[in-house]
Design an enzyme around this catalytic site. Structure first.
Site, PDB file in Angstrom:
ATOM      1  N   ASP A  96     -23.315  -7.348   5.442  1.00 46.86           N
ATOM      2  CA  ASP A  96     -23.721  -6.708   5.896  1.00 46.86           C
ATOM      3  C   ASP A  96     -23.901  -4.375   6.570  1.00 46.86           C
ATOM      4  O   ASP A  96     -21.773  -5.056   7.623  1.00 46.86           O
ATOM      5  CB  ASP A  96     -24.332  -7.497   7.282  1.00 46.86           C
ATOM      6  CG  ASP A  96     -25.968  -6.989   8.129  1.00 46.86           C
ATOM      7  OD1 ASP A  96     -26.570  -6.511   8.283  1.00 46.86           O
ATOM      8  OD2 ASP A  96     -26.395  -8.374   8.364  1.00 46.86           O
ATOM      9  N   ASP A 197     -28.972  -3.017   7.403  1.00 46.22           N
ATOM     10  CA  ASP A 197     -29.438  -2.933   8.362  1.00 46.22           C
ATOM     11  C   ASP A 197     -30.766  -1.969   9.460  1.00 46.22           C
ATOM     12  O   ASP A 197     -30.222  -0.655   8.998  1.00 46.22           O
ATOM     13  CB  ASP A 197     -29.118  -3.115  10.145  1.00 46.22           C
ATOM     14  CG  ASP A 197     -29.170  -3.447  10.922  1.00 46.22           C
ATOM     15  OD1 ASP A 197     -29.548  -4.253  10.977  1.00 46.22           O
ATOM     16  OD2 ASP A 197     -29.260  -2.863  11.987  1.00 46.22           O
ATOM     17  N   GLU A 252     -33.080  -3.392   5.297  1.00 46.84           N
ATOM     18  CA  GLU A 252     -34.110  -3.966   6.136  1.00 46.84           C
ATOM     19  C   GLU A 252     -35.473  -2.745   6.435  1.00 46.84           C
ATOM     20  O   GLU A 252     -34.803  -1.413   7.549  1.00 46.84           O
ATOM     21  CB  GLU A 252     -33.222  -4.983   7.206  1.00 46.84           C
ATOM     22  CG  GLU A 252     -34.512  -4.728   8.443  1.00 46.84           C
ATOM     23  CD  GLU A 252     -33.850  -4.810   9.468  1.00 46.84           C
ATOM     24  OE1 GLU A 252     -34.428  -5.699  10.571  1.00 46.84           O
ATOM     25  OE2 GLU A 252     -32.681  -4.457  10.105  1.00 46.84           O
ATOM     26  N   HIS A 326     -31.617 -14.277  10.907  1.00 45.16           N
ATOM     27  CA  HIS A 326     -31.133 -13.881  12.205  1.00 45.16           C
ATOM     28  C   HIS A 326     -32.304 -13.712  13.623  1.00 45.16           C
ATOM     29  O   HIS A 326     -31.583 -13.419  14.392  1.00 45.16           O
ATOM     30  CB  HIS A 326     -29.451 -13.847  12.255  1.00 45.16           C
ATOM     31  CG  HIS A 326     -29.591 -11.594  11.765  1.00 45.16           C
ATOM     32  ND1 HIS A 326     -29.974 -11.603  10.794  1.00 45.16           N
ATOM     33  CD2 HIS A 326     -29.634 -10.645  12.506  1.00 45.16           C
ATOM     34  CE1 HIS A 326     -30.221 -10.181  10.599  1.00 45.16           C
ATOM     35  NE2 HIS A 326     -30.066  -9.983  12.080  1.00 45.16           N
ATOM     36  N   ASP A 327     -33.153 -13.028  13.232  1.00 40.02           N
ATOM     37  CA  ASP A 327     -34.008 -11.925  13.680  1.00 40.02           C
ATOM     38  C   ASP A 327     -35.420 -13.010  14.257  1.00 40.02           C
ATOM     39  O   ASP A 327     -36.402 -12.257  14.165  1.00 40.02           O
ATOM     40  CB  ASP A 327     -33.773 -10.475  13.005  1.00 40.02           C
ATOM     41  CG  ASP A 327     -33.249  -9.830  13.760  1.00 40.02           C
ATOM     42  OD1 ASP A 327     -31.500 -10.221  14.803  1.00 40.02           O
ATOM     43  OD2 ASP A 327     -32.867  -8.799  12.723  1.00 40.02           O
TER      44      ASP A 327
END
Length: 549
Positions: A96, A197, A252, A326-327
């Site tokens: 990431d 990200d 993302e 994770h979000d």
């Protein structure tokens, strides 16, 4: 067809995956100890959320040093061992990377604070006050103004996320050179790609105009999402790093329409391999507002999924397929039934995802049907976004019980509970006190699930095998059947040689539907299927995948 288009990615949230030293926080050696488990599952790539040195205000997405592994996770030697051990098992590693902002503890920002003349000052986005106030009306994703005043400089810096996470100024060529240098460092380590990200936010409108606030989405994002130079910046990264290293990359891309997602992922443009988009997991945002007790209609969900399937397919784009990360709260608790029909629900969601075109992602715990945290007190939360949202709800007069209920449904903390390996007090995750404690003991664990007949783990293994061996699932066109059906989602993947049909009952009641003759069962989440006289009866949360003879 690229290998990563047939493979399955497994996302690891290191903090919550496996602790090896008893400090209550997952670490790299813990991941290494579970590689055989992941190999048995059949995954081809691991996506690791950030493990760089960080103060941890946003669980690692606030990077203080891009070149160092945070000691809480281990050492660079540990990371290099992880790479080597994963590669021995033919598993690639995707790291990431956060390029929209840094931590305010990052050396660059610490230098930027010293003076306006400091060469690092222009690495960030600064503006003078306007009539003694913020430069514009943009809102932080973590609530409140997106600007922070620094008295010693008489300037504000932009932070689209937490106040401790200042946004980088991608217009500065020297900054870009520093970033490319850092990306090459990790490429030279031997990693296999990046998950990027909020990458579609790196290019802001240079005029930073006010937004209209006509809707909850008019909060500034109209002037920084998919901004004026974002594609050229990403193409530059492709030319210098992604392409030469044959990287797998996923961006993302929140608040991004299909037309833009195609630009990011069409291989002719040389930008990204695939796109994370979030329209389907915002289907229960009431009036576009996340922090509500939302409900969804299946027809709304399937329309979103179908639009992305058809239009991305036709225009050469490529989807990253997921329900959880994770979000996001756990989809099993959000869209199906995590109680009586827990196993069937987990399998249904998996089948729907793996039948679509794109690269499927499994978030840790999906394969054992992990569910939401269901915290009952705000003091159990550590996530800044959730705590800020709770305080904002209370300040607006929302009842505390309702505010907690909203967090139980929507908070990303739901997906961050420690991985459940066995039936011990903290599930074999740690011998100490976990950084995030569960509210209730859940009787599901890897150890228990693997002993179950027709278990969820093996169902995922079967789907992963099918993805690798059925060309229709990667190359076939997509067509939704009965788009007005608010109980059963039916679609087919097809080419001139055959069809694969997926049917999924999203209700807790039997549903009978017509079925063409000539189909054989590939996979189902119940034993046997009930077919008679040209119809099929789907039991509660039953899903089937059929192939024509």
């Amino acid at each position: 067809m690229k290998d990563w288009q047939k493979e399955t990615v497994y996302q690891i949230y290191p903090r919550s995956f496996q602790d090896s030293n008893g400090d209550g926080i997952g670490d790299i050696n813990g991941i290494i100890s579970r590689l055989d488990y992941l190999q048995k599952l059949g995954i081809g790539l691991i996506w690791l959320t950030p493990m760089y040195r960080s103060p941890g205000n946003d669980n690692g997405y606030d990077i203080a040093d891009y070149y160092q592994i945070d000691p809480v996770f281990g050492t660079m030697d540990d990371f290099e061992e992880l790479l080597a051990e994963a590669h021995k098992r033919d598993i690639k590693i995707i790291m990431d990377m956060v390029l929209n902002h840094t931590s305010d503890k990052n050396h660059w920002f610490q230098e930027a604070l010293k003076s306006k003349d400091n060469p690092y000052h222009d690495f960030y986005i600064w503006r003078d006050p306007v009539d003694g106030h913020e430069p514009n009306n943009w809102v932080s994703k973590f609530s409140g103004s997106a600007w922070k005043y620094v008295p010693s400089l008489n300037q504000y810096y932009l932070h689209l996320y937490d106040v401790t996470m200042p946004d980088l100024n991608w217009r500065n060529e020297k900054l870009r050179d520093k970033i490319f240098q850092m990306l090459k460092y990790w490429a030279n380590k031997g990693i296999d790609g990046f998950r990027l990200d909020v990458i579609n936010n790196i290019s802001k409108d240079k005029n930073l105009p006010n937004d209209t606030f006509k809707t909850p989405l008019d909060d500034g994002r109209n002037f920084y999402t998919n901004g004026p130079h974002v594609h050229e910046y990403i193409h530059e990264m492709y030319e210098k790093i992604f392409g030469p290293n044959h990287f797998v990359t996923v961006g993302e891309l929140s608040s991004t329409p299909i037309s833009e997602a195609v630009k990011y992922t069409n291989p002719k443009r040389q930008e990204l391999s695939m796109a994370f988009t979030f329209h389907h997991v915002k289907v229960d945002y009431t009036g576009g507002n996340k922090w509500t007790l939302g409900h969804y209609k299946l027809t709304d969900l399937t329309k979103i999924l179908s639009d992305w399937q058809v239009k991305m397919n036709r225009q050469g784009g490529w989807n990253a397929l997921f329900w959880n990360n994770h979000d996001q709260p756990r989809a099993i608790s959000r869209f199906t039934d995590d109680g009586k029909y827990r196993d069937q629900s987990a399998k249904l969601l998996a089948m729907v995802e793996f039948g679509l075109q794109g690269t499927p992602y499994i978030y840790q715990g999906d394969e054992i049907a992990m569910k939401n945290a269901y915290f009952t007190d705000i003091n159990q939360y550590q996530d800044h976004e959730s705590i800020n949202a709770y305080n904002e709800l209370i300040n607006r007069g929302v009842d505390k019980r309702l505010a907690i209920e909203i967090l139980q449904q929507k908070s990303r903390e739901n997906s961050r509970l420690p991985m459940q390996w066995n039936d011990s007090k903290y599930y074999g995750f740690t011998t100490g006190q976990p950084w995030l404690k569960p509210e209730h003991h859940d009787d599901y664990s890897v150890e228990k699930v693997l002993k179950m007949k027709n278990n969820v783990f093996n169902f995922y293994r079967a789907l992963i095998f099918l993805r690798k061996n059925k060309v229709l699932l990667t190359d076939g066109a997509y067509r939704q059947l009965n788009p007005e059906d608010n109980c059963v989602y039916s679609y087919e993947r097809y080419d001139d040689k055959g069809k694969i049909l997926v049917m999924a009952n999203f209700t807790n009641e039997n549903q009978t539907r017509k079925l063409e003759n000539g189909f054989d069962l590939l996979l189902g989440n119940y034993e046997g299927i009930k077919v008679s006289d040209g119809t099929v009866t789907l039991r509660p949360y039953e899903s089937i995948m059929l192939k024509n003879k």
